[in-house]
Design an enzyme around this catalytic site. Structure first.
Site, PDB file in Angstrom:
ATOM      1  N   HIS A   1     -43.276  85.699  75.429  1.00 31.32           N
ATOM      2  CA  HIS A   1     -43.820  86.936  75.016  1.00 31.32           C
ATOM      3  C   HIS A   1     -45.168  86.945  75.721  1.00 31.32           C
ATOM      4  O   HIS A   1     -45.915  88.154  75.923  1.00 31.32           O
ATOM      5  CB  HIS A   1     -44.221  86.757  73.437  1.00 31.32           C
ATOM      6  CG  HIS A   1     -42.998  86.813  72.687  1.00 31.32           C
ATOM      7  ND1 HIS A   1     -42.510  88.026  72.108  1.00 31.32           N
ATOM      8  CD2 HIS A   1     -41.930  85.967  72.534  1.00 31.32           C
ATOM      9  CE1 HIS A   1     -41.209  87.709  71.604  1.00 31.32           C
ATOM     10  NE2 HIS A   1     -40.801  86.654  71.714  1.00 31.32           N
TER      11      HIS A   1
ATOM     12  N   ASP B   1     -52.564  90.400  78.626  1.00 31.44           N
ATOM     13  CA  ASP B   1     -51.656  90.629  77.338  1.00 31.44           C
ATOM     14  C   ASP B   1     -50.191  90.622  77.925  1.00 31.44           C
ATOM     15  O   ASP B   1     -49.975  91.511  79.010  1.00 31.44           O
ATOM     16  CB  ASP B   1     -51.939  91.754  76.488  1.00 31.44           C
ATOM     17  CG  ASP B   1     -51.751  91.768  75.053  1.00 31.44           C
ATOM     18  OD1 ASP B   1     -51.088  90.939  74.740  1.00 31.44           O
ATOM     19  OD2 ASP B   1     -52.429  92.388  74.466  1.00 31.44           O
TER      20      ASP B   1
HETATM   21  P1  ADQ Z   1     -49.895  89.416  69.920  1.00 28.98           P
HETATM   22  O1  ADQ Z   1     -50.705  88.751  70.685  1.00 28.98           O
HETATM   23  O2  ADQ Z   1     -50.062  88.988  68.441  1.00 28.98           O
HETATM   24  O3  ADQ Z   1     -48.262  89.162  70.493  1.00 28.98           O
HETATM   25  P2  ADQ Z   1     -49.561  92.470  70.069  1.00 28.98           P
HETATM   26  O4  ADQ Z   1     -48.345  92.791  70.674  1.00 28.98           O
HETATM   27  O5  ADQ Z   1     -50.601  93.398  70.159  1.00 28.98           O
HETATM   28  O6  ADQ Z   1     -50.076  91.086  70.192  1.00 28.98           O
HETATM   29  O7  ADQ Z   1     -49.235  92.685  68.221  1.00 28.98           O
HETATM   30  C1  ADQ Z   1     -48.056  92.082  67.551  1.00 28.98           C
HETATM   31  C2  ADQ Z   1     -47.881  92.619  66.261  1.00 28.98           C
HETATM   32  O8  ADQ Z   1     -49.124  92.115  65.320  1.00 28.98           O
HETATM   33  C3  ADQ Z   1     -48.004  94.183  66.352  1.00 28.98           C
HETATM   34  O9  ADQ Z   1     -47.116  94.894  65.619  1.00 28.98           O
HETATM   35  C4  ADQ Z   1     -49.336  94.620  65.552  1.00 28.98           C
HETATM   36  O10 ADQ Z   1     -49.227  95.696  64.659  1.00 28.98           O
HETATM   37  C5  ADQ Z   1     -49.673  93.335  64.670  1.00 28.98           C
HETATM   38  N1  ADQ Z   1     -51.154  93.234  64.663  1.00 28.98           N
HETATM   39  C6  ADQ Z   1     -51.967  93.033  65.674  1.00 28.98           C
HETATM   40  N2  ADQ Z   1     -53.146  92.996  65.158  1.00 28.98           N
HETATM   41  C7  ADQ Z   1     -53.255  93.411  64.043  1.00 28.98           C
HETATM   42  C8  ADQ Z   1     -54.022  93.481  62.753  1.00 28.98           C
HETATM   43  N3  ADQ Z   1     -55.557  93.395  63.197  1.00 28.98           N
HETATM   44  N4  ADQ Z   1     -53.629  93.920  61.635  1.00 28.98           N
HETATM   45  C9  ADQ Z   1     -52.455  93.731  61.402  1.00 28.98           C
HETATM   46  N5  ADQ Z   1     -51.519  93.926  62.241  1.00 28.98           N
HETATM   47  C10 ADQ Z   1     -51.939  93.578  63.522  1.00 28.98           C
HETATM   48  C11 ADQ Z   1     -47.651  88.416  71.385  1.00 28.98           C
HETATM   49  C12 ADQ Z   1     -48.115  88.732  72.742  1.00 28.98           C
HETATM   50  C13 ADQ Z   1     -48.151  90.085  73.155  1.00 28.98           C
HETATM   51  C14 ADQ Z   1     -46.596  90.703  72.786  1.00 28.98           C
HETATM   52  C15 ADQ Z   1     -46.346  90.303  71.491  1.00 28.98           C
HETATM   53  C16 ADQ Z   1     -44.754  90.515  71.364  1.00 28.98           C
HETATM   54  O11 ADQ Z   1     -49.442  88.314  73.035  1.00 28.98           O
HETATM   55  O12 ADQ Z   1     -48.315  90.290  74.516  1.00 28.98           O
HETATM   56  O13 ADQ Z   1     -46.716  92.197  72.983  1.00 28.98           O
HETATM   57  O14 ADQ Z   1     -46.292  88.840  71.308  1.00 28.98           O
HETATM   58  O15 ADQ Z   1     -44.082  90.109  72.658  1.00 28.98           O
END
Ligand code: ADQ
Length: 455
Positions: free
Chosen positions: A157, A364
């Site tokens: 990821h 990211d």
């Molecule tokens: P994350 O680093 O957690 O994931 P991201 O893809 O932006 O980053 O978010 C994942 C989920 O978490 C989203 O559905 C989002 O809505 C939720 N989320 C994030 N911040 C939030 C907040 N403040 N409040 C509520 N919900 C929140 C990792 C990798 C990413 C990759 C994902 C999926 O780091 O690059 O996109 O996995 O593969």
């Protein structure tokens, strides 16, 4: 399709009928519902006798969740230590923040071996074993040691960094050797896939040919599978009349003003400090925006027991206070910083009422917030996505305003462009983004990976 056995660090606490969580959980759960199967991982609990306990089982229809607890030592060495203190920074191009010890690496391997023993007990002969993310790099090697011959794939990821960065992790070769025990390695973008291939070919004497990499006496297929979102589900959540209370209160509180929204886990890869500084530049460079624009940053704490994360939190609190102290008026707070998370049914309507989605990670893997922001918009009068070129999403979402997260002045210009963009242009850009996102949907991500692993 054969039965799936999904393995991830955490098994998402999902209950039937509840809104789906982030991408990984939603995508995995859909795949499992369709094919039936097992999801194995850590329960999130720490207990002293964890090593001696059998997995706890919970079933939702034909999906079986199996979880184990970790001991304190496992947690410290495997999760907090090697995975999050040593690997995460390097995978995100920040080797200066990494803290590596061979002891943590040994703990990381030990927990992977423990996972492998449990998975070996659960797996049937034709099951596809699908591992997720950087916590489980040694899993296939450990499963092979258990005599498992099933197809085993890993989806990463996060980014995979350029070789010279990757090699700052002293265990780089052992990890690469372990990765070659998978049958299929999935990456978010071609940049990540290429970086892995370059490392194996140039540093380990491997060979690459048409989507396969051969090294350490093994051959592994590689491909890219950009993760997506359920576009229609996001928009439905964003517009559901039952979900509008928080968004309506937010809108009312800024009256006719424009809203810029950012939503992140509180993590140094997300570039929050730089973003606050950029917003300050924007207010300085475009005084007309003062009083008319509000920047809402939602960032709940994550990994709160890791020191670097405590430091970011303190720094952001200080910066938010300073910027507001400098610009605020009696009736205007330029930056609202909420150090807490929101459930998805609250978050999606918040995206929908913001004129700009500001997504500027320094690195990211993908960034699903960018995709959720676009999916939540009203196609007839959509907001504008300002997106970092270093988010995996930028390789698909080329109709966003793509910016360099290190270029504060460039982002300030892009914010102004976004806030003044004519409706026609906003609609055209949004339609193009949505088309790409419908094509690279969450269903397609899961189906392509599972089919390639089976094929
Ligand atoms: P994350 O680093 O957690 O994931 P991201 O893809 O932006 O980053 O978010 C994942 C989920 O978490 C989203 O559905 C989002 O809505 C939720 N989320 C994030 N911040 C939030 C907040 N403040 N409040 C509520 N919900 C929140 C990792 C990798 C990413 C990759 C994902 C999926 O780091 O690059 O996109 O996995 O593969």
């Amino acid at each position: 399709m054969p039965r799936l056995v999904v393995v991830s660090n955490r098994v998402a606490p999902i209950t039937e009928g509840q809104p789906t969580a982030g991408g990984l959980a939603a995508g995995v759960m859909d795949a499992l519902r369709e094919s039936g199967g097992v999801w194995f991982g850590w329960s999130g609990e720490i207990s002293p006798d964890a090593a001696f306990c059998a997995p706890i089982q919970q079933s939702l229809g034909q999906v079986h969740l199996h979880t184990i607890d970790l001991t304190r030592k496992d947690y410290d060495e495997y999760y907090r230590g090697f995975a999050n203190d040593a690997l995460w920074p390097v995978l995100h191009y920040r080797p200066n923040l990494a803290r590596f010890t061979w002891g943590d690496f040994a703990g990381y391997r030990r927990v992977n071996q423990q996972f492998a023993r449990c998975v070996a007990d659960l797996a049937q002969i034709d099951d596809l074993i699908w591992a997720h993310d950087y916590h489980l790099f040694p899993l296939a090697e450990a499963l092979r040691e258990q005599g498992i011959t099933n197809r085993i794939g890993l989806f990463l990821h996060t980014p995979f960094p350029a070789p010279q960065i990757y090699m700052t992790n002293p265990a780089h070769e052992a990890i690469a050797r372990a990765l070659c025990h998978f049958d299929l390695l999935g990456f978010q973008t071609e940049t990540d896939r290429q970086a892995f291939e370059d490392y194996v070919v140039r540093q380990c004497g491997g060979h690459a040919q048409a989507g396969t990499v051969a090294a350490f006496g093994r051959t592994v297929r590689t491909n890219i599978y950009p993760i997506g979102v359920h576009v229609d589900e996001v928009r439905a959540q964003a517009t559901d009349p039952a979900n509008q209370l928080a968004a309506a209160r937010l809108r009312a509180s800024i009256a006719e003003g424009r809203l810029i929204i950012s939503v992140d886990r509180l993590d140094y890869s997300k570039g929050l400090q730089q973003r606050f500084a950029t917003y300050e530049k924007f207010l300085q460079a475009f005084p007309a925006a003062q009083r008319n624009v509000t920047f809402l940053q939602i960032a709940p704490p994550s990994r709160t027991d890791v020191q670097t994360y405590q430091e970011i939190r303190a720094e952001l609190e200080a910066e938010a206070g300073r910027i507001n102290g400098r610009f605020a008026e009696l009736d205007w707070t330029p930056l609202r910083y909420l150090n807490r998370g929101f459930p998805r049914e609250v978050l999606m309507p918040l995206y929908a009422v913001a004129q700009v989605g500001l997504v500027t990670p320094l690195r990211d893997g993908m960034n699903l917030v960018a995709k959720e922001y676009v999916a939540a918009q009203d196609p007839d009068d959509p907001g504008v996505l300002v997106l970092s070129q270093f988010a995996g999403a930028a390789q698909e979402l080329t109709d966003a305003l793509v910016v360099n997260p290190y270029d504060s002045e460039g982002i300030a210009q892009a914010l102004n462009q976004a806030l003044t963009m004519p409706r026609n242009e906003r609609r055209e850009r949004h339609a193009a983004l949505l088309k790409t996102m419908r094509h690279n949907s969450l269903d397609r991500w899961r189906d392509r990976f599972a089919a390639d692993l089976a094929g």
